[in-house]
Design a protein around this motif. Structure first.
Motif, PDB file in Angstrom:
ATOM      1  N   ASP A  39      -3.860  -9.992  -2.404  1.00 10.82           N
ATOM      2  CA  ASP A  39      -3.594  -9.296  -1.008  1.00 10.82           C
ATOM      3  C   ASP A  39      -2.082  -9.116  -0.522  1.00 10.82           C
ATOM      4  N   THR A  40      -1.250  -9.526  -1.386  1.00 10.38           N
ATOM      5  CA  THR A  40       0.145  -9.252  -1.129  1.00 10.38           C
ATOM      6  C   THR A  40       0.978  -8.760  -2.484  1.00 10.38           C
ATOM      7  N   THR A  41       0.220  -7.586  -2.961  1.00  9.08           N
ATOM      8  CA  THR A  41       1.051  -6.684  -3.737  1.00  9.08           C
ATOM      9  C   THR A  41       1.475  -7.510  -5.247  1.00  9.08           C
ATOM     10  N   SER A  42       1.002  -8.454  -5.473  1.00  6.44           N
ATOM     11  CA  SER A  42       1.264  -8.956  -6.671  1.00  6.44           C
ATOM     12  C   SER A  42       0.449  -8.838  -7.867  1.00  6.44           C
ATOM     13  N   LYS A  56      -1.675   0.144  -6.148  1.00  6.36           N
ATOM     14  CA  LYS A  56      -2.450  -0.958  -5.577  1.00  6.36           C
ATOM     15  C   LYS A  56      -3.113  -0.558  -4.134  1.00  6.36           C
ATOM     16  N   CYS A  58      -4.278  -2.144  -1.974  1.00  8.39           N
ATOM     17  CA  CYS A  58      -4.197  -3.267  -0.728  1.00  8.39           C
ATOM     18  C   CYS A  58      -2.759  -2.840  -0.292  1.00  8.39           C
ATOM     19  N   THR A  59      -1.886  -2.100  -0.892  1.00  2.00           N
ATOM     20  CA  THR A  59      -0.451  -1.669  -0.568  1.00  2.00           C
ATOM     21  C   THR A  59      -0.421  -0.071   0.061  1.00  2.00           C
TER      22      THR A  59
ATOM     23  N   MET B   1      -6.010  -9.276   4.897  1.00  4.77           N
ATOM     24  CA  MET B   1      -5.112  -9.077   5.828  1.00  4.77           C
ATOM     25  C   MET B   1      -4.737  -7.794   5.913  1.00  4.77           C
ATOM     26  N   GLN B  35       5.923  -0.384  -0.469  1.00  3.36           N
ATOM     27  CA  GLN B  35       5.555  -1.402  -1.315  1.00  3.36           C
ATOM     28  C   GLN B  35       6.285  -2.776  -0.927  1.00  3.36           C
ATOM     29  N   ILE B  38       4.697  -2.528   3.608  1.00  6.60           N
ATOM     30  CA  ILE B  38       3.212  -2.649   4.081  1.00  6.60           C
ATOM     31  C   ILE B  38       3.006  -4.191   3.831  1.00  6.60           C
ATOM     32  N   PRO B  39       3.369  -4.824   2.866  1.00  6.53           N
ATOM     33  CA  PRO B  39       3.195  -6.482   2.603  1.00  6.53           C
ATOM     34  C   PRO B  39       3.726  -7.178   4.051  1.00  6.53           C
ATOM     35  N   LYS B  42       1.621  -6.752   6.815  1.00  6.87           N
ATOM     36  CA  LYS B  42       0.565  -7.577   6.759  1.00  6.87           C
ATOM     37  C   LYS B  42       0.618  -9.019   6.997  1.00  6.87           C
ATOM     38  N   ASP B 103       6.801  -4.084 -10.767  1.00  7.67           N
ATOM     39  CA  ASP B 103       5.795  -3.935 -11.862  1.00  7.67           C
ATOM     40  C   ASP B 103       5.330  -2.391 -11.971  1.00  7.67           C
TER      41      ASP B 103
END
Lengths: 154, 289
Positions: A39-42, A56, A58-59, B1, B35, B38-39, B42, B103
């Motif tokens: 949930d953190t783009t990883s 992703k 979630c992002t 989240m 990228q 947004i995190p 959240k 990535d």
């Protein structure tokens, strides 16, 4: 806000709050094959194809999918048959717990679309945004190579 | 989240986006790739009241070489740069950095201009831009403003944009003569922030001596930082192992890293030195090729 998206080939209209994430929207429709990992783009567990490109979910906000075509693992199957990448993950045992598998297969399917005969390095590079904690990637790479061979020969 | 609630607009023209940004003032943020933004939303580290999504604005995804500059528009994704022959032909440091940003999935969505605007000291692009002497083209309802990258990167997550301004383009001057560049990044795994990274760029004069040098460091200061003393030591000199070693030692002095989970300060400073030397060697080889 009203959005119109093509979800796994079917046009649908929904009303969403701007802050709703694409992954939550997708899972809310009952399509729970798209997973929420970090949930953190990883981790890449939530990977979906947005107009064919892996991203992703979630992002990204659901409102940003307005007018786009979204493909999830549920949409890989064609005419009731497994997509070759799914068949190859099964054949080569490219999974253990299966949590990363939907994202892994979508990223791999997009890679094979672009490059039908990737080298091992190219496969590892392409899936480097999708984390697997079980397999050590060995059988995942074999599955993608197998799918590539099958698709080239079909 | 999920983030706190916000108002959302997705304008289809730059004029419309700029008008909204002007009306909303400091409470509005531009959403491009999202990228990083947004995190942060959240995690509730950022909570803009209004997001202006620029993804539907046509004509902002250009990479071109015009009027002496390589120009990269606001909606160019990192992956567009990885695949750009134009970038490879015009700037070695940018071409070398692109595959190491985040990535592959993030590179499909995140934008160079957004990353530059974000001013995360652990972000890759601002070091490259400092070494390449980039300019940021900022646009608002009152017109266009060109900001040198040194003036744009102010501090930790702080740029010099005024409310109502958007980063429309980042551009780097083409090499005056022969030139080359590199970006060397040490990361624990793909997608992690840099432990240390160094951007280098060299240009050679007709006489083969170094006419211009750019060196900038990632993740070892509170912002991406030029190693100015190291650059000065190189300019006017004949390229040699000795002068590269001297510049590498000076670059390490410009680093003020913190010891953390990624390594000790002393070790990071040492990596700065080694990567500066290797980056200069790679830049020289490219300039002479």
């Amino acid at each position: 806000m009203q959005i119109n998206i093509t979800f796994n080939g079917t046009a649908q209209t929904s009303d969403v709050e701007p802050r709703q994430l694409l992954v939550d929207y997708i899972r809310g429709t009952g399509a729970t094959g798209t997973h929420i990992g970090c949930d953190t783009t990883s981790c890449g567990a939530c990977t979906v194809l947005v107009d064919g490109t892996p991203m992703k979910s979630c992002t990204m906000f659901a409102v940003q999918a307005n007018g786009k075509s979204i493909t999830t693992v549920e949409g890989l199957k064609q005419n009731g048959d497994l997509h070759q990448i799914q068949a190859s993950f099964k054949e080569k045992h490219g999974l253990q717990c299966g949590f990363c598998t939907p994202g892994m297969m979508l990223t791999s399917a997009a890679l094979l679309e672009e490059n039908p005969d990737p080298s091992e390095d190219e496969i590892r590079w392409a899936i480097s945004g999708n984390i697997c904690r079980c397999t050590g990637y060995i059988n995942i790479v074999k599955a993608v190579q197998h799918a590539g061979e099958q698709l080239r020969n079909s | 989240m999920f983030p706190p609630a916000f108002a959302y607009s997705a304008p289809e023209s730059l004029d419309e986006a700029l008008a909204t940004l002007t009306n909303e003032g400091e409470s509005a943020r531009v959403l491009a790739g999202g990228q990083s933004l947004i995190p942060m939303m959240k995690l509730r580290l950022a909570s803009p009241a209004h997001l202006v999504d620029i993804n539907n604005i046509p004509g902002l995804d250009y990479i071109d070489a015009a009027n002496g500059y390589l120009r990269i528009g606001a909606l160019v994704r990192h992956n567009d740069i990885v695949n750009s022959e134009l970038v490879t032909a015009h700037n070695g440091a940018i071409a070398s950095a692109a595959p190491w940003v985040a990535d592959p999935l993030v590179r499909n969505r995140g934008t160079l201009c957004g990353s530059v605007a974000h001013c995360d000291p652990e972000g890759d692009w601002n070091s490259v831009m400092l070494a390449a002497r980039a300019q940021v083209v900022a646009q608002s309802t009152s017109g266009e403003r060109v900001i040198a990258i040194d003036d744009f990167v102010v501090d930790f997550f702080t740029n010099s944009l005024e409310p109502g301004e958007i980063v429309k383009e980042v551009r780097v001057p083409k090499y005056a003569g022969r030139g080359g560049g590199a970006y060397l990044k040490l990361e624990r795994k793909i997608g992690d922030y840099a432990t240390v990274a160094v951007a280098t760029q060299l240009q050679l004069g007709e006489d083969g001596k170094i006419s211009e040098a750019g060196i900038a460091l990632t993740a070892v200061n509170n912002k991406n930082t030029r190693a100015i003393a190291a650059e000065r030591a190189l300019v006017g000199e004949e390229p040699s192992d000795e002068i590269f070693k001297e510049a590498a030692a000076l670059a390490a002095q410009a680093a003020e890293p913190e010891s953390n989970v990624r390594g000790t300060a002393e070790w990071k400073r040492n990596v700065v030195s080694v990567y500066t030397r290797r980056g200069l060697e790679a830049s020289l080889a490219q300039a002479r090729a």
